[in-house]
Design a protein around this motif. Structure first.
Motif, mmCIF file in Angstrom:
data_model
loop_
_atom_site.group_PDB
_atom_site.id
_atom_site.type_symbol
_atom_site.label_atom_id
_atom_site.label_comp_id
_atom_site.label_asym_id
_atom_site.label_seq_id
_atom_site.Cartn_x
_atom_site.Cartn_y
_atom_site.Cartn_z
ATOM 1 N N ARG A 27 0.856 -1.490 -0.017
ATOM 2 C CA ARG A 27 -0.082 0.264 -0.138
ATOM 3 C C ARG A 27 0.892 1.199 -0.574
ATOM 4 O O ARG A 27 0.350 2.599 -0.965
ATOM 5 C CB ARG A 27 -0.572 0.056 1.041
ATOM 6 C CG ARG A 27 -1.828 -0.952 1.405
ATOM 7 C CD ARG A 27 -2.691 -1.071 2.747
ATOM 8 N NE ARG A 27 -4.042 -1.836 2.357
ATOM 9 C CZ ARG A 27 -5.052 -1.885 3.022
ATOM 10 N NH1 ARG A 27 -5.393 -0.589 2.144
ATOM 11 N NH2 ARG A 27 -5.680 -2.928 2.246
ATOM 12 N N ASP A 31 0.530 4.300 -2.332
ATOM 13 C CA ASP A 31 0.241 5.647 -2.080
ATOM 14 C C ASP A 31 1.760 6.331 -1.498
ATOM 15 O O ASP A 31 0.626 8.522 -1.921
ATOM 16 C CB ASP A 31 0.304 5.877 -0.194
ATOM 17 C CG ASP A 31 -1.320 4.481 0.129
ATOM 18 O OD1 ASP A 31 -1.876 5.031 -1.315
ATOM 19 O OD2 ASP A 31 -1.338 3.775 1.065
ATOM 20 N N ARG A 34 0.353 8.116 -4.537
ATOM 21 C CA ARG A 34 -1.030 8.704 -4.753
ATOM 22 C C ARG A 34 -1.346 10.159 -4.114
ATOM 23 O O ARG A 34 -1.897 10.950 -3.985
ATOM 24 C CB ARG A 34 -2.363 7.937 -4.066
ATOM 25 C CG ARG A 34 -3.227 7.683 -4.159
ATOM 26 C CD ARG A 34 -4.657 7.229 -3.161
ATOM 27 N NE ARG A 34 -4.503 6.833 -2.064
ATOM 28 C CZ ARG A 34 -4.542 7.300 -1.106
ATOM 29 N NH1 ARG A 34 -5.512 8.306 -1.434
ATOM 30 N NH2 ARG A 34 -3.292 6.859 0.103
ATOM 31 N N ASP A 190 -4.797 7.402 5.618
ATOM 32 C CA ASP A 190 -4.092 8.309 4.834
ATOM 33 C C ASP A 190 -2.839 9.064 6.078
ATOM 34 O O ASP A 190 -2.632 9.424 5.676
ATOM 35 C CB ASP A 190 -4.926 9.324 3.964
ATOM 36 C CG ASP A 190 -5.314 9.066 2.594
ATOM 37 O OD1 ASP A 190 -4.962 7.611 2.368
ATOM 38 O OD2 ASP A 190 -5.458 9.825 2.005
ATOM 39 N N THR A 193 -0.723 6.138 7.286
ATOM 40 C CA THR A 193 0.604 6.295 6.116
ATOM 41 C C THR A 193 1.718 7.422 5.881
ATOM 42 O O THR A 193 3.110 7.421 5.913
ATOM 43 C CB THR A 193 -0.357 6.160 4.767
ATOM 44 O OG1 THR A 193 -1.704 4.896 4.876
ATOM 45 C CG2 THR A 193 0.587 6.049 3.525
#
Length: 211
Positions: A27, A31, A34, A190, A193
């Protein structure tokens, strides 16, 4: 004959870093492209950083590498440093989890990285907590997570016994607050992350502060 002096321009050497592990790493690899505030190079100009994550991955999968994907990455990319994030799925595997087997498997895999692939530095990251589990009990999972983190930290704190390996507790409070996990209680949201990203960046910097 030219009177111009010959000027040698020294190109900075790039160091290869592989972030390796389970779905958290998979992920994170997506990310960093992203989420606008993150960068695929982890904002380290002297490094080339790759993320290779296996969804549902356990340490046994990394050792066996039946697909050959990990061998290909290690052989072609040739990382100087590996950041290893593994362990959560191992604990949440009721039929196959044995703490001593897990710890010996981690040590075996790290030795393989050092001897077969000539990885110079390995950073073993702490296992993340979980609010929900699939196969075991939440309290059991988190108690085992704490025990494994303590045992592996103690083992790798003896630098002369395991040169080139350090144990890393994540920074930024990421493992101490439920607010950094998504609604399923396993993966990071998020904000979590972002903190994971910056903790990985600090882990790299702790080994190579000149970067």
């Amino acid at each position: 004959m030219s009177n111009l002096d010959l000027v040698t321009v020294q190109v900075p050497v790039k160091h290869n870093v592989l972030v390796l592990g389970h779905s958290f790493v998979a992920r994170l690899g997506n990310d960093v492209s992203r989420i606008p505030s993150l960068r695929p190079d982890f904002e380290i100009d002297q490094a080339v950083v790759h993320c290779l994550g296996f969804r549902g991955g356990v340490v046994g999968h990394l050792i066996e590498d039946t697909s050959g994907k990990l061998h290909h990455e290690l052989h072609s990319f040739r990382p100087e440093m590996v950041i290893l994030q593994i362990g959560g799925n191992d604990i949440d595997n009721k039929q196959n989890y044995h703490p001593q087997v897990y710890m010996e498997s981690v040590k075996h895999f790290i030795t393989k990285l050092q001897t077969v692939y000539q990885v110079q530095k390995v950073v073993l990251c702490e296992i993340f907590p979980r609010r929900k589990v699939r196969q075991t009990d939440v309290d059991f999972y988190n108690e085992e997570k704490d025990m494994l983190n303590r045992e592996l930290d103690a083992h790798y704190s003896v630098r002369h016994a395991s040169p080139g390996v350090v144990f890393w507790y994540h920074r930024g409070g990421i493992t101490s607050s439920e607010g950094y996990f998504d609604k399923h209680g396993v993966h990071l949201n998020d904000e979590g992350t972002k903190r994971f990203y910056f903790s990985i960046r600090r882990a790299i910097g702790s080994i190579y502060p000149e970067w």
